[in-house]
Design a protein around this motif. Structure first.
Motif, PDB file in Angstrom:
ATOM      1  N   THR A 623       0.874  -1.193   0.038  1.00  0.00           N
ATOM      2  CA  THR A 623      -0.133  -0.099  -0.201  1.00  0.00           C
ATOM      3  C   THR A 623       0.988   1.193   0.167  1.00  0.00           C
ATOM      4  O   THR A 623       0.577   2.203  -0.843  1.00  0.00           O
ATOM      5  N   SER A 624       2.180   1.248   0.687  1.00  0.00           N
ATOM      6  CA  SER A 624       2.913   2.431   0.866  1.00  0.00           C
ATOM      7  C   SER A 624       3.420   2.764  -0.718  1.00  0.00           C
ATOM      8  O   SER A 624       3.536   3.915  -1.399  1.00  0.00           O
ATOM      9  N   VAL A 629       3.402   5.632  -6.316  1.00  0.00           N
ATOM     10  CA  VAL A 629       3.221   5.737  -7.645  1.00  0.00           C
ATOM     11  C   VAL A 629       2.157   6.688  -8.099  1.00  0.00           C
ATOM     12  O   VAL A 629       2.025   6.730  -9.292  1.00  0.00           O
ATOM     13  N   THR A 630       1.283   6.884  -7.447  1.00  0.00           N
ATOM     14  CA  THR A 630       0.076   7.541  -7.937  1.00  0.00           C
ATOM     15  C   THR A 630      -0.160   9.182  -7.112  1.00  0.00           C
ATOM     16  O   THR A 630       1.014   9.555  -6.524  1.00  0.00           O
ATOM     17  N   MET A 659      -7.269   4.068 -11.907  1.00  0.00           N
ATOM     18  CA  MET A 659      -7.583   4.161 -10.300  1.00  0.00           C
ATOM     19  C   MET A 659      -6.974   2.952 -10.054  1.00  0.00           C
ATOM     20  O   MET A 659      -7.112   1.646 -10.468  1.00  0.00           O
ATOM     21  N   LEU A 660      -6.183   2.865  -8.956  1.00  0.00           N
ATOM     22  CA  LEU A 660      -5.803   1.400  -8.406  1.00  0.00           C
ATOM     23  C   LEU A 660      -6.505   1.110  -6.931  1.00  0.00           C
ATOM     24  O   LEU A 660      -7.012   2.001  -6.144  1.00  0.00           O
ATOM     25  N   ARG A 661      -7.096   0.094  -6.870  1.00  0.00           N
ATOM     26  CA  ARG A 661      -7.824  -0.309  -5.751  1.00  0.00           C
ATOM     27  C   ARG A 661      -7.402  -1.700  -5.364  1.00  0.00           C
ATOM     28  O   ARG A 661      -7.218  -2.825  -5.893  1.00  0.00           O
ATOM     29  N   ARG A 696       7.124  -3.643 -10.077  1.00  0.00           N
ATOM     30  CA  ARG A 696       7.558  -2.952  -8.661  1.00  0.00           C
ATOM     31  C   ARG A 696       6.986  -3.647  -7.790  1.00  0.00           C
ATOM     32  O   ARG A 696       7.437  -3.922  -6.384  1.00  0.00           O
ATOM     33  N   ILE A 697       6.049  -4.244  -7.805  1.00  0.00           N
ATOM     34  CA  ILE A 697       5.386  -5.006  -6.595  1.00  0.00           C
ATOM     35  C   ILE A 697       6.172  -6.123  -6.523  1.00  0.00           C
ATOM     36  O   ILE A 697       6.456  -6.576  -5.174  1.00  0.00           O
TER      37      ILE A 697
END
Length: 786
Positions: A623-624, A629-630, A659-661, A696-697
């Motif tokens: 989440t960080s 990145v947003t 959107m990232l959710r 990146r994840i």
């Protein structure tokens, strides 16, 4: 070069990622009225672009035109041109309907329909795996086919594996081995059927004999009483058998390669039913959202009720479902000729070709092998009213009209995702009129006409909504009478239910249009995309209210109230239906558990409780990174927004956003990060962003540090970023360390001062969260259906 009018255009889609319906429609309308040319290529690997023309069939070919000289001509795409899309990878799921009606004896032919299931499957697979030349070209087309076969038993719960084959890469060479495996497992299921049926009959006979012994003939049970059998033999309600079969097929498709065209093929006798319309509508929406073409192979027995013990095929339902999902219904299965004339057969046309006008009869001429009967790709005996034929056969009632403050591209994209098909395109005097048709119910259609300037200028779009029905069908006339007259309740509960469902559909369409206009107006004013300083500093825009559970503004400053009002509907957008307006992508993760493990994991504490395994360190790291990145966070740890700008215009407003959710409904250790791009975002840009985010994840780590021993379970206190040159950016979390009495003493001395990086997660390609069973309590029988 000589110019010809194109009657049919065949396009090959890229393999690396899935091409959405919006991108396919964009190709057609961007080339409408333009000239195209066929490249001279003989190998599939030579096609590198997102969508490339493979061949074109002219409306009036000259005498010297053939597949070898087609590249010497230029073709004009007109409103009468049909477009067929071919994929390089297909995922197909075959559901074999093994219901009791399939096991009945057909007295007219003297056979059991169950014996026709396997030959029908074999003939279909034999036709699909056969290579063919794309019509009008010299390209021998041989796509990859990933096939799963499911034997669905809607009533009895057997102990055999009903998934006969899963994810088999099927080719013409291994077809016989594939059929041998499926045939052997089908025989095992039939043997199990015989054992279960014999056990049920023995229980019924024992019950009758016991009743005769106790009370005699006076209170003898009826011969049809099956209460004893149902109590001992696990059974499922028969009215949900067809729905479960489709649900299992959709789940099986999700376990196959995702960057492919999906097809669900049901082999059935047609004796099916539905529990209620609401469940069927939700299932139909799921099929449309996932772009799954639902097709049927009908085990035809002559359709004689007296010969089949009263079992009649529900052809209306099957044909409607195939029409609504761009599938096919095959009642006659022609034999496949094994010659050297590799032409496109009926199975290729039905299951491998996709087009906006396929279900409306606009998929182009059919080519058959020599000696093969000229049959339509979607044919059943005496099936009328499934698609609108001509205007003379229809009753049309005007419903509404208006103007949408959105672009033609966005409105068309939204309607196509809702299941509309392109029926006709007309161009005149600098304007274009597109007629869309939605199969709503059997013999009832919603006609949606769009009018806009051409070429598109991004202005308003006029729409007109009409309801059409077949004039020689009484149900269509009754429905049109109900919806056009005053809203009065009818005496029939079925007509009232359909009447209410129709108005609910219109209400949903109006809400969809309003949200479409809302989303595409984000760059109309600078106050809607300028992030306030309070939010830019790291705080979220909303927080979840403890009382209502709805998002509330994090700060009450009136300066950015307009900003909050605009993004609140986006924050509340349901991920199950956001495919209507946005391009959806999914990243599945398996999180690493917290280090070290809690003390009372296997042994209870003083109060008799156990400590659960948690993934707070990995969750915090993910989440960080998403917040980094947003541009800003809608909800902390839940939703994030990122604006996309044009590289050619500096200082211009953003052209799109995504959107990232984080799906909070999925419990750890699983995590699902969903991406939703605004409709119209180019496909190559979307897939590049998804690829970079996935990398990146996967590079995320957290620091495992050993501190003083503690009897308390680990509790996160603070989180701080650690910058290191040799490793990717990580997030360290200071936790209390529990006692580990079962570990050797040298472990503590060696690890107390040692720290190392732990990978946060593992990428999952399959939706594990959908088929991972979590029991709230231990079931009594693990073999019974859940």
């Amino acid at each position: 070069m000589e110019e010809l009018e194109a009657e049919q255009v065949y396009l090959l889609m890229r393999k690396e990622y899935r091409i959405s319906r919006n991108v396919r429609a964009q190709w057609y309308f961007s080339h409408l009225g333009q000239l195209i040319q066929v490249p001279k290529r003989h190998m599939v690997d030579e096609y590198k672009d997102e969508l490339e023309v493979v061949s074109v069939i002219p409306a009036s070919p000259p005498p010297d035109w053939d597949s070898d000289t087609s590249h010497l001509y230029r073709y004009r795409v007109t409103a009468r041109t049909g477009v067929t899309f071919l994929a390089r990878v297909y995922r197909l799921v075959f559901c074999l309907d093994l219901s009791p009606s399939v096991a009945t004896v057909d007295t007219s032919s003297g056979v059991v329909l169950l014996d026709a299931v396997f030959p029908t499957l074999g003939r279909c697979l034999e036709g699909i795996t056969r290579p063919f030349y794309v019509p009008g070209s010299e390209l021998l087309y041989k796509p990859q086919l990933y096939v799963t076969v499911i034997a669905h038993t809607p009533f009895f719960t057997t102990q055999t594996h009903q998934v006969l084959v899963q994810g088999w890469l099927l080719t013409e060479d291994n077809l016989q081995s594939f059929l041998g495996t499926v045939g052997g497992k089908l025989n095992d299921i039939e043997d199990m059927f015989a054992d279960v049926t014999a056990m049920a009959n023995d229980q019924l006979e024992a019950q009758r004999m016991e009743s005769e012994r106790l009370v005699g003939q006076l209170f003898e049970d009826e011969p049809g009483d099956s209460s004893a059998a149902s109590a001992a033999v696990p059974m499922v309600s028969p009215d949900i058998g067809f729905v479960n079969m489709l649900r299992y097929g959709i789940l099986a498709l999700q376990l196959l390669p995702e960057n492919s065209s999906a097809g669900l093929i049901v082999v059935t006798d047609g004796a099916i039913g539905l529990p209620d319309a609401t469940m069927f509508d939700s299932l139909l929406v799921q099929l449309r959202n996932n772009t799954v073409a639902c097709s049927f192979l009908l085990l035809d027995s002559g359709c004689q009720p007296s010969a089949g013990l009263g079992s009649l095929p529900y052809t209306d339902l099957m044909h409607f479902l195939a029409t609504a999902t761009c599938g096919a219904l095959l009642a006659r299965l022609p034999a496949v000729l094994h010659d050297f004339d590799y032409v496109m057969n009926v199975y290729h046309r039905a299951f491998l070709c996709w087009g906006f006008q396929k279900s409306l009869g606009g998929s182009g001429p059919m080519q058959h092998a020599a000696g093969q009967p000229d049959e339509p790709w979607c044919s059943t005996p005496r099936l009328e009213g499934c698609v609108p034929d001509t205007p003379l056969d229809l009753i049309t009632k005007h419903q509404s009209d208006g103007v949408l403050n959105s672009s033609l591209e966005s409105v068309l994209s939204c309607r196509l995702r809702e299941g509309y098909n392109i029926r006709a395109v007309q161009m005149e005097d600098g304007a274009i009129q597109i007629t869309l048709v939605l199969p709503w119910k059997y013999s009832i259609f919603i006609e949606y006409m769009l009018k806009s300037a051409w070429p598109p200028t991004g202005g308003d779009v006029q729409f007109e909504l009409n309801i059409t029905g077949k004039q020689r069908y009484t149900p269509s006339y009754d429905f049109l009478h109900d919806v056009t007259c005053a809203r009065t309740r009818t005496k029939s509960p079925y007509r009232q239910a359909m009447f209410s469902k129709f108005w609910s559909s219109l209400k949903s369409m109006r809400h969809s249009d309003q949200l479409l206009e809302h989303l595409h107006s984000f760059n109309s004013s600078a106050t809607l995309y300028t992030v306030p300083d309070v939010v830019r500093s790291g705080g979220p825009l909303f927080f979840l209210s403890e009382n209502t559970g709805a998002p509330e503004p994090f700060s009450g400053e009136p300066a950015y109230q307009t900003f909050c009002n605009f993004w609140k509907p986006v924050c509340m957008l349901d991920i199950n239906i956001w495919q209507k307006w946005m391009h959806a992508h999914r990243i599945g993760l398996l999180l690493e558990h917290d280090h070290p493990l809690p003390k009372h994991l296997c042994l209870p504490n003083n109060s008799g409780r156990f400590n659960p395994v948690q993934c707070r360190q990995a969750t915090k790291a993910v989440t960080s990174m998403l917040a980094e990145v947003t541009d800003f966070a809608l909800l902390d740890g839940h939703s994030y927004i990122k604006f996309l700008y044009s590289a050619e215009k500096e200082g211009a407003p953003p052209t799109s956003f995504y959107m990232l959710r984080v799906n909070l409904a999925v419990r750890p250790p699983c995590m699902v990060v969903r991406l939703a791009f605004l409709g119209g975002t180019p496909g190559d840009l979307r897939n590049q962003i998804v690829k970079e985010l996935r990398e990146r994840i996967l590079a995320l780590t957290f620091t495992e540090g050993q501190t003083a021993l503690s009897a308390d379970p680990p509790i996160r206190k603070n989180a701080r970023p650690i910058e290191k040159s040799a490793v990717p950016k990580t997030v360290a979390i200071d936790d209390g360390t529990p006692e580990r009495g079962l570990l050797p003493a040298d472990h503590y001395s060696a690890s107390r001062s040692a720290t190392h990086e732990v990978s946060c997660c593992v990428l999952l390609k399959k939706p594990v969260e959908k088929f991972l069973i979590r029991y709230d309590r231990v079931p009594r029988n693990f073999l019974s259906p859940v």
